[in-house]
Design an enzyme around this catalytic site. Structure first.
Site, short mmCIF file in Angstrom:
data_model
loop_
_atom_site.label_atom_id
_atom_site.label_comp_id
_atom_site.label_asym_id
_atom_site.label_seq_id
_atom_site.Cartn_x
_atom_site.Cartn_y
_atom_site.Cartn_z
N GLU A 76 0.82 -1.21 0.00
CA GLU A 76 0.00 0.00 0.00
C GLU A 76 0.85 1.27 0.00
O GLU A 76 0.52 2.25 -0.66
CB GLU A 76 -0.94 0.00 1.21
CG GLU A 76 -2.10 -0.96 1.10
CD GLU A 76 -3.02 -0.64 -0.08
OE1 GLU A 76 -3.13 0.55 -0.45
OE2 GLU A 76 -3.62 -1.57 -0.63
N TYR A 160 -7.21 6.02 4.53
CA TYR A 160 -7.37 5.05 3.45
C TYR A 160 -6.45 3.84 3.65
O TYR A 160 -6.88 2.69 3.56
CB TYR A 160 -7.08 5.66 2.07
CG TYR A 160 -6.70 4.59 1.08
CD1 TYR A 160 -7.66 3.72 0.58
CD2 TYR A 160 -5.37 4.37 0.73
CE1 TYR A 160 -7.32 2.68 -0.26
CE2 TYR A 160 -5.01 3.34 -0.10
CZ TYR A 160 -5.98 2.49 -0.61
OH TYR A 160 -5.63 1.45 -1.42
N ASP A 178 -10.01 5.53 -1.85
CA ASP A 178 -8.90 6.18 -2.54
C ASP A 178 -9.44 6.92 -3.76
O ASP A 178 -10.65 7.04 -3.93
CB ASP A 178 -7.82 5.16 -2.92
CG ASP A 178 -8.24 4.25 -4.07
OD1 ASP A 178 -9.46 4.19 -4.38
OD2 ASP A 178 -7.37 3.60 -4.68
N CYS A 232 -14.13 2.08 -14.75
CA CYS A 232 -14.69 3.40 -14.46
C CYS A 232 -13.56 4.43 -14.46
O CYS A 232 -13.29 5.09 -13.46
CB CYS A 232 -15.43 3.38 -13.12
SG CYS A 232 -16.51 4.80 -12.84
N CYS A 239 -18.46 1.89 -19.77
CA CYS A 239 -19.74 1.64 -19.10
C CYS A 239 -20.39 0.32 -19.55
O CYS A 239 -21.07 -0.34 -18.77
CB CYS A 239 -20.69 2.80 -19.33
SG CYS A 239 -20.12 4.36 -18.60
N CYS A 242 -19.26 -2.49 -17.34
CA CYS A 242 -19.35 -2.27 -15.90
C CYS A 242 -20.33 -3.24 -15.24
O CYS A 242 -21.50 -3.31 -15.63
CB CYS A 242 -19.77 -0.84 -15.61
SG CYS A 242 -19.88 -0.46 -13.84
N CYS A 248 -25.88 2.47 -11.24
CA CYS A 248 -25.18 3.75 -11.45
C CYS A 248 -26.16 4.85 -11.86
O CYS A 248 -26.70 4.85 -12.97
CB CYS A 248 -24.10 3.57 -12.51
SG CYS A 248 -23.10 5.06 -12.77
#
Length: 291
Positions: A76, A160, A178, A232, A239, A242, A248
């Site tokens: 991370e 985060y 994030d 995204c 899209c 997705c 959405c």
């Protein structure tokens, strides 16, 4: 003119932020069946499309919770402001040289900086080293076992990062917001206000903590990040690919707008055709003169 436009923009943003401070069927998830479906659709997509990354393998296979937490922590910190493809080689070399927090704590800062060379933002490597020494000296070599502990005890670990490590390595049921997740949530819930503002930030964390899967929190958070990174995207989002398209609001609004624009265009074209094409009777009368 410019100043009035700025005032209007600020007023609009303030109004949007104010609306986010109260529960809304548009901006928040209030329907349990929808939350369940959202989780299912996202995780099913993740299981089929996730990238095989070394830190994910460690998180899934390492039985030692101390090593697992340390390994995810390293990943991370390396991934902050650095692309995944760049991090992989650095991560593999780092973990081969310092596979445990004790190994890292015993290293010198010069060795850490040499290993970090090329990744940029050297303060990240220094904070990892400082954190490892603190874990060994103050915590008896034991990595914190909860999100709150990670946030309070490890230098360079923010909200985060603590959420990501806690969910991925420790199975803590917490969101992880994030940049990728911010973009996904703002689109899914049609949030147009400034995402860096405190009201919107808290709203996004509230949403993330509401929808995170309670049985697979780490996979869910990684799926959200993966979706933002690969589908995204900031520009030209995919899209059609997705898995949460039906949830959405932004996609729905755009689709409705496109449909309305299409109908208006068709109406204008039909109107022009009707006014420019003469009636059939007139055509017949005109043809007599030609003959």
């Amino acid at each position: 003119m410019k100043s009035s436009h700025k005032k209007k923009t600020k007023a609009t943003i303030k109004e949007e932020e104010t609306s986010l401070s109260e529960p809304s069927s548009c901006h928040f998830f209030n329907d349990l069946p929808e939350i369940s479906a959202y989780r299912s659709h996202l995780l099913q997509w993740y299981d089929q499309n996730k990238r095989e990354l070394p830190w994910r393998t460690v998180a899934m296979t390492e039985p030692d919770v101390n090593i697992r937490t340390y390994a995810v922590w390293v990943s991370e910190i390396m991934l902050q402001q650095t692309q995944v493809a760049t991090v992989i080689d650095y991560y593999d070399k780092w973990m081969k040289r310092w596979p445990t927090v004790e190994n890292l704590a015993a290293a010198t800062l010069e060795e850490v900086n040499q290993m970090w060379a090329g990744l940029g933002y050297y303060s990240r490597g220094r904070r990892l080293h400082e954190g490892a020494k603190k874990v060994v000296s103050d915590l008896n070599g034991q990595m914190p076992r909860c999100t709150e502990g990670l946030l309070k005890l490890l230098p360079g670990v923010g909200r985060y990062t603590a959420g990501a490590i806690g969910s991925i390595a420790l199975g803590q049921v917490t969101g992880a917001v994030d940049g990728n997740v911010i973009r996904v949530l703002c689109r899914v819930r049609a949030i147009g206000a400034d995402s860096t503002g405190p009201v919107v930030t808290e709203a996004l964390w509230k949403i993330a903590n509401t929808i995170v899967d309670t049985e697979r929190p780490g996979d869910f958070n990684q799926a959200m990040m993966e979706l933002g990174a690969r589908v995204c995207t900031p520009k030209s989002p995919l899209c059609s690919q997705c898995p949460i398209q039906t949830h959405c609001h932004a996609f729905r609004k755009v689709s409705i707008k496109q449909e309305q624009d299409s109908k208006r265009l068709q109406s204008k074209l039909a109107s022009k055709l009707n006014t420019s094409v003469p009636e059939i009777e007139n055509c017949c009368k005109f043809s007599k003169f030609i003959l």
